[in-house]
Scaffold this motif. Sequence first.
Motif, PDB file in Angstrom:
ATOM      1  N   VAL A 153      -4.178   5.220   3.280  1.00 33.96           N
ATOM      2  CA  VAL A 153      -3.744   4.002   2.577  1.00 33.96           C
ATOM      3  C   VAL A 153      -3.473   2.876   3.574  1.00 33.96           C
ATOM      4  O   VAL A 153      -3.889   1.730   3.369  1.00 33.96           O
ATOM      5  N   LEU A 154      -2.768   3.184   4.659  1.00 38.39           N
ATOM      6  CA  LEU A 154      -2.475   2.158   5.669  1.00 38.39           C
ATOM      7  C   LEU A 154      -3.758   1.642   6.317  1.00 38.39           C
ATOM      8  O   LEU A 154      -3.905   0.434   6.554  1.00 38.39           O
ATOM      9  N   ALA A 159       0.825  -1.207   0.000  1.00 39.87           N
ATOM     10  CA  ALA A 159       0.000   0.000   0.000  1.00 39.87           C
ATOM     11  C   ALA A 159       0.861   1.259   0.000  1.00 39.87           C
ATOM     12  O   ALA A 159       0.610   2.199  -0.772  1.00 39.87           O
ATOM     13  N   ILE A 160       1.871   1.284   0.850  1.00 37.40           N
ATOM     14  CA  ILE A 160       2.758   2.454   0.887  1.00 37.40           C
ATOM     15  C   ILE A 160       3.536   2.582  -0.419  1.00 37.40           C
ATOM     16  O   ILE A 160       3.686   3.680  -0.971  1.00 37.40           O
ATOM     17  N   THR A 161       4.027   1.470  -0.944  1.00 37.04           N
ATOM     18  CA  THR A 161       4.768   1.506  -2.213  1.00 37.04           C
ATOM     19  C   THR A 161       3.897   2.086  -3.324  1.00 37.04           C
ATOM     20  O   THR A 161       4.314   2.997  -4.051  1.00 37.04           O
ATOM     21  N   ALA A 162       2.684   1.548  -3.461  1.00 38.39           N
ATOM     22  CA  ALA A 162       1.780   2.035  -4.500  1.00 38.39           C
ATOM     23  C   ALA A 162       1.407   3.496  -4.268  1.00 38.39           C
ATOM     24  O   ALA A 162       1.326   4.291  -5.222  1.00 38.39           O
ATOM     25  N   GLY A 163       1.194   3.862  -3.010  1.00 38.73           N
ATOM     26  CA  GLY A 163       0.849   5.249  -2.701  1.00 38.73           C
ATOM     27  C   GLY A 163       1.948   6.220  -3.063  1.00 38.73           C
ATOM     28  O   GLY A 163       1.694   7.321  -3.573  1.00 38.73           O
ATOM     29  N   LEU A 164       3.193   5.836  -2.831  1.00 35.16           N
ATOM     30  CA  LEU A 164       4.325   6.688  -3.205  1.00 35.16           C
ATOM     31  C   LEU A 164       4.395   6.860  -4.716  1.00 35.16           C
ATOM     32  O   LEU A 164       4.656   7.961  -5.220  1.00 35.16           O
ATOM     33  N   VAL A 165       4.185   5.771  -5.442  1.00 34.58           N
ATOM     34  CA  VAL A 165       4.223   5.852  -6.909  1.00 34.58           C
ATOM     35  C   VAL A 165       3.101   6.755  -7.424  1.00 34.58           C
ATOM     36  O   VAL A 165       3.305   7.555  -8.353  1.00 34.58           O
ATOM     37  N   LEU A 166       1.924   6.665  -6.823  1.00 34.97           N
ATOM     38  CA  LEU A 166       0.794   7.490  -7.237  1.00 34.97           C
ATOM     39  C   LEU A 166       0.949   8.945  -6.824  1.00 34.97           C
ATOM     40  O   LEU A 166       0.145   9.796  -7.227  1.00 34.97           O
TER      41      LEU A 166
END
Length: 450
Positions: free
Chosen positions: A182-183, A165-172
């Motif tokens: 997100v968490l 979730a954090i990885t995808a959120g950073l990319v977005l």
Amino acid sequence: MSLSKEIVRAVRQRQNQGLPEEIRDKVILHITDTIGISLAAYKGAPVAFRAIKGISVGVSGGTGRVIGSEHCLPPAYAAFANTALAHALDYDDINDLARIHPTPVTLAAALAAADAGPSRGTDLITAVGLGNELLCRLGYAIEPKGTGADSKWFLSQLFGYLGAAITAGLVLGLDDDELVHVLGLAYMQAAGGKEPGVGIGSQARAIYPAFASMGGVQAALLASKGVTAPASCLDGKTGFFKNYLGENLSEAQRNAFLDTGTWAFAHTSIKLFPSCRYSHPFIQSALELREQFRLDEIEEVVIGVNHTANMLCQPLESRLHPTTIQDAKFSIPYLVAFSFIHGRVNLNNLSEESLKDPQIFAFTSRIKIEQTQEDTPGIPLGDLKVISINGTKREIKRINAETSVHEVKQKFIECMQFGKIGDPVEYWELLSNHLHYDMIKELPILDSRV
């Protein structure tokens, strides 16, 4: 401050500082390794295809690209597909102390999020590096020993929802408040009961981290469209740690988790055998002892285990005679016998055909199990004792957590050759030096029917 907000603050601090050069190089190595494994899965992991087809029922098209295929899926499903490919051969990276496979989860999440839209908040290597660090930190905080509450969960899956979730959120490119949501949205999906691993007769353990990457990407996409979740989702009265592990993090655990002065990911290993990590020290000991005895001299092999390793030895009769390749890769006694018979363990010989090998099953009758070790953090020792007509010899191997670039390159080449892909060195150089979100387009197409 809630734990969710503290996590986001720690992640941002690392992001603003940038990845240290040695960590950045390591992330590149692990991504390259993961892609090689994923491509090899097209030949050696039919369960991944069945899972991808199952998750794709009723779906037509999408933005998310599947590694090695022309097929595209909605982002969350693409994340599932790519993690399934990366994990199905049981060859993916692992942090022994955290007991987590980080890169298959975070790489798939990063690629899916990048495919979801034109805005990319950070580069691929940074996104995967920060996601991997969060996953490893989660494991370090609880110091899993394989007993107690943590033994009930596949931590790569349970914690993977948060890391993905954090990885995808950073990319977005989500802001801090959105990352907190997100968490919370990842928490609402979290799962990962371990019975598919310790139980026998199924294929489910081959794909368990895929659910985490799918859920993490879905959480990030929901937050990106304004869906909110309470900041207390991780450390509230009914929060993540309380619900899943029995109690919230202690102050010491919290401090270890949020420490930004060191990199837990630095101690993550790249596997050199395509099997459960707990089996590796026993394989190493078996290969060492094999050189010291003729097979017809060996009367008995005693495997010395701790509580965790013993779960991969019981029920013994079923472990000695696995019926699926997933069970074989998760059986210490079978892999010990396999190592004595074949003298090596790799993708070419550890296959469905090996489940019918009469030499292996003849040898398994000589195997006994004894509990000789206490449960400790990390991987158990590979304690083997051979009783022969000429005497007794005991070998105790400690897992080698270090893998050289040369070893990883050779593994990558072997994965590509196993998948019958030409020019493996050329692909190694391409990925090692030019990693980016659109690299999937530069990879070979192995199957357009997934």
